[in-house]
Design a protein around this motif. Structure first.
Motif, mmCIF file in Angstrom:
data_model
loop_
_atom_site.group_PDB
_atom_site.id
_atom_site.type_symbol
_atom_site.label_atom_id
_atom_site.label_comp_id
_atom_site.label_asym_id
_atom_site.label_seq_id
_atom_site.Cartn_x
_atom_site.Cartn_y
_atom_site.Cartn_z
ATOM 1 N N MET A 1 -0.296 59.622 48.107
ATOM 2 C CA MET A 1 0.161 58.259 47.873
ATOM 3 C C MET A 1 -0.956 57.428 47.262
ATOM 4 O O MET A 1 -2.132 57.632 47.563
ATOM 5 N N ASN A 2 -0.579 56.497 46.408
ATOM 6 C CA ASN A 2 -1.557 55.610 45.782
ATOM 7 C C ASN A 2 -1.425 54.232 46.415
ATOM 8 O O ASN A 2 -0.393 53.577 46.295
ATOM 9 N N TYR A 3 -2.465 53.820 47.132
ATOM 10 C CA TYR A 3 -2.422 52.559 47.853
ATOM 11 C C TYR A 3 -2.967 51.383 47.035
ATOM 12 O O TYR A 3 -3.057 50.271 47.546
ATOM 13 N N VAL A 4 -3.349 51.635 45.795
ATOM 14 C CA VAL A 4 -3.911 50.589 44.946
ATOM 15 C C VAL A 4 -2.795 49.940 44.141
ATOM 16 O O VAL A 4 -1.920 50.624 43.595
ATOM 17 N N LYS A 5 -2.809 48.620 44.047
ATOM 18 C CA LYS A 5 -1.831 47.904 43.234
ATOM 19 C C LYS A 5 -1.825 48.463 41.814
ATOM 20 O O LYS A 5 -2.881 48.742 41.236
ATOM 21 N N SER A 6 -0.637 48.602 41.256
ATOM 22 C CA SER A 6 -0.519 49.188 39.920
ATOM 23 C C SER A 6 -1.306 48.401 38.883
ATOM 24 O O SER A 6 -1.870 48.969 37.948
ATOM 25 N N SER A 7 -1.375 47.079 39.051
ATOM 26 C CA SER A 7 -2.083 46.248 38.074
ATOM 27 C C SER A 7 -3.588 46.436 38.125
ATOM 28 O O SER A 7 -4.301 46.025 37.214
ATOM 29 N N LEU A 8 -4.090 47.067 39.185
ATOM 30 C CA LEU A 8 -5.535 47.221 39.351
ATOM 31 C C LEU A 8 -5.999 48.658 39.213
ATOM 32 O O LEU A 8 -7.189 48.933 39.353
ATOM 33 N N ARG A 9 -5.093 49.579 38.937
ATOM 34 C CA ARG A 9 -5.484 50.994 38.924
ATOM 35 C C ARG A 9 -6.419 51.348 37.779
ATOM 36 O O ARG A 9 -7.147 52.329 37.854
ATOM 37 N N LEU A 10 -6.384 50.561 36.712
ATOM 38 C CA LEU A 10 -7.284 50.825 35.592
ATOM 39 C C LEU A 10 -8.577 50.030 35.688
ATOM 40 O O LEU A 10 -9.468 50.178 34.861
ATOM 41 N N SER A 11 -8.686 49.171 36.703
ATOM 42 C CA SER A 11 -9.912 48.396 36.857
ATOM 43 C C SER A 11 -10.925 49.208 37.653
ATOM 44 O O SER A 11 -10.591 50.206 38.296
#
Length: 440
Positions: A1-11
């Motif tokens: 599971m990915n617990y990081v907000k989608s808008s921040l995954r590339l940051s």
């Protein structure tokens, strides 16, 4: 599971801090590098200021979220004396643990679009992303001194129907550019036309070089200009984390929201640090002036030397710096001579591998990945020894750089000898082979 907000995954982490840590590890392992990729004051903390921190260390009680009254008064006095504007008062000031925090919380609380210059400091765009906003770049060019223009801003603002904030650094990181009063008046007319909130980061203003004059946008667009600054650069206390914001009366609701966000995040800036800086500014003004003047004079000498050395090589363009720690050279004219290199990062990797000089690529500053520009920091020297030499009567010239800034001097020699001289004489084969090695 990915617990990081989608808008921040590339940051990711701040690229300048991440690169600095990586280079420091390599140096600690015994590798010889000319580290010109991180902007930190090379000068020592003033002795009196360090002593004051010790005396205020027992002050452990919470003070007001927006900052102590003593420091607010000194911030206002310093800005009013230097700039001449008087539309801020104590209720306009918020103190925080570094201006970076004030910048981010202001973006977080602002309702609207965030516009940024290209190039601009590495942190502004990630801060906008953290605030849930997409940064909208406005391109500047080498030919214009890396400064925004009224027409380019007018065109960019016209594309958005939302409320707008422009974040600008003046004097600039990464280019060392400084806006003139005429440029500010022209830009201010466009800001007023579109009712733009301007947040001007003036962290390098106290280090404006001799021969140049700093002016704040708050003088020309007072109704919607937020001024942020701090003490890390001109008092050399980056690790102490202390900065501030000045908000005009018309933006009081935004200030209230920022102070509320402060209370729910960091609570307040370190009390001993606030009290120490306040006392130093208030009771030792003469020392402050001598210290910042000496730092600015030395930095100008080093900046002029580096700019001269770089531009002595055919194919490198670079404007002089007017303040701070940075130059932003343009290497694009070298592309025909180095066809194996495709991106600005390739160029920086090439420089590090073959000259041992580390700089940051322009792509970290909102430039295209294919743009061959980069930020070079000329602070890799012992500022304490340099200040002592200046106080002892040393002349500020190339010889001063050779003696008291030897790593800067060696870095420029390394670039000229091992890269640019080879380019100019068309002896490129050893370098090109480096980027064309067969993989095993």
């Amino acid at each position: 599971m990915n617990y990081v907000k989608s808008s921040l995954r590339l940051s990711g982490p701040a690229s300048n801090l991440q690169l600095n840590e990586a280079l420091k590890r390599r140096q600690a392992a015994g590798e010889t590098l000319h580290h010109m990729a991180f902007g930190q004051s090379p000068f020592p903390v003033p002795d009196t200021l360090a002593e004051l921190l010790g005396s205020h260390a027992p002050q452990a009680a919470y003070l007001g979220v927006s900052g102590c009254h003593q420091l607010k008064r000194q911030v206002l006095a310093a800005n009013q004396a230097r700039e001449g504007y008087d539309h801020f008062d104590e209720s306009s000031v918020v103190i925080g643990p570094g201006s970076k925090q004030i910048l981010w919380l202001t973006m977080l609380c602002f309702e609207g679009d965030i516009f940024l210059p290209s190039p601009s400091w590495t942190t502004y765009r990630p801060q906008a992303l953290l605030a849930g906003k997409e940064a909208l770049p406005v391109t500047s060019h080498f030919e214009g001194g890396w400064k925004l223009t009224a027409p380019s801003l007018d065109e960019a603002f016209a594309r958005s129907a939302n409320q707008k904030m422009l974040v600008i650094c003046n004097p600039d990181n990464p280019t060392g550019a400084l806006y003139t009063p005429e440029e500010m008046r022209s830009i201010s007319e466009v800001l007023e036309k579109h009712k733009v909130v301007l947040m001007t980061d003036e962290i390098y203003s106290q280090l404006t070089y001799p021969g140049y004059q700093f002016h704040s946008f708050a003088q020309f667009y007072p109704q919607r200009t937020i001024v942020t600054s701090g003490f890390s650069k001109w008092l050399s206390i980056g690790g102490w984390r202390l900065g501030y914001g000045l908000f005009p009366a018309g933006l009081a609701p935004l200030l209230d929201a920022v102070v509320s966000a402060c209370s729910q995040s960091h609570s307040l800036a370190s009390v001993p640090v606030q009290l120490s800086v306040a006392e130093y500014l208030g009771s030792h003004a003469g020392d402050v002036g001598r210290y910042t003047e000496g730092c600015a004079r030395i930095l100008k000498c080093v900046a002029d030397f580096v700019q001269k050395e770089l531009t002595s090589v055919k194919g490198i363009k670079c404007h002089k710096s007017h303040s701070g720690y940075y130059l932003f050279p343009d290497f694009n004219d070298l592309k025909p001579s180095l066809p194996q290199l495709k991106t600005g990062q390739d160029l920086c990797d090439f420089l590090l591998a073959e000259t041992r000089v580390a700089i940051m690529p322009g792509s970290e500053f909102l430039r295209s990945h294919h743009d061959w520009s980069g930020r070079l920091c000329y602070v890799n020297f012992d500022g304490g020894k340099a200040l002592q030499a200046l106080e002892s009567g040393a002349e500020l010239n190339d010889e001063f750089v050779r003696i008291y800034c030897p790593d800067v001097y060696a870095a420029m020699n390394s670039i000229k000898k091992r890269f640019w001289e080879s380019t100019n004489s068309k002896k490129l084969l050893p370098f090109l082979l480096f980027f064309n090695k067969p993989t095993s």
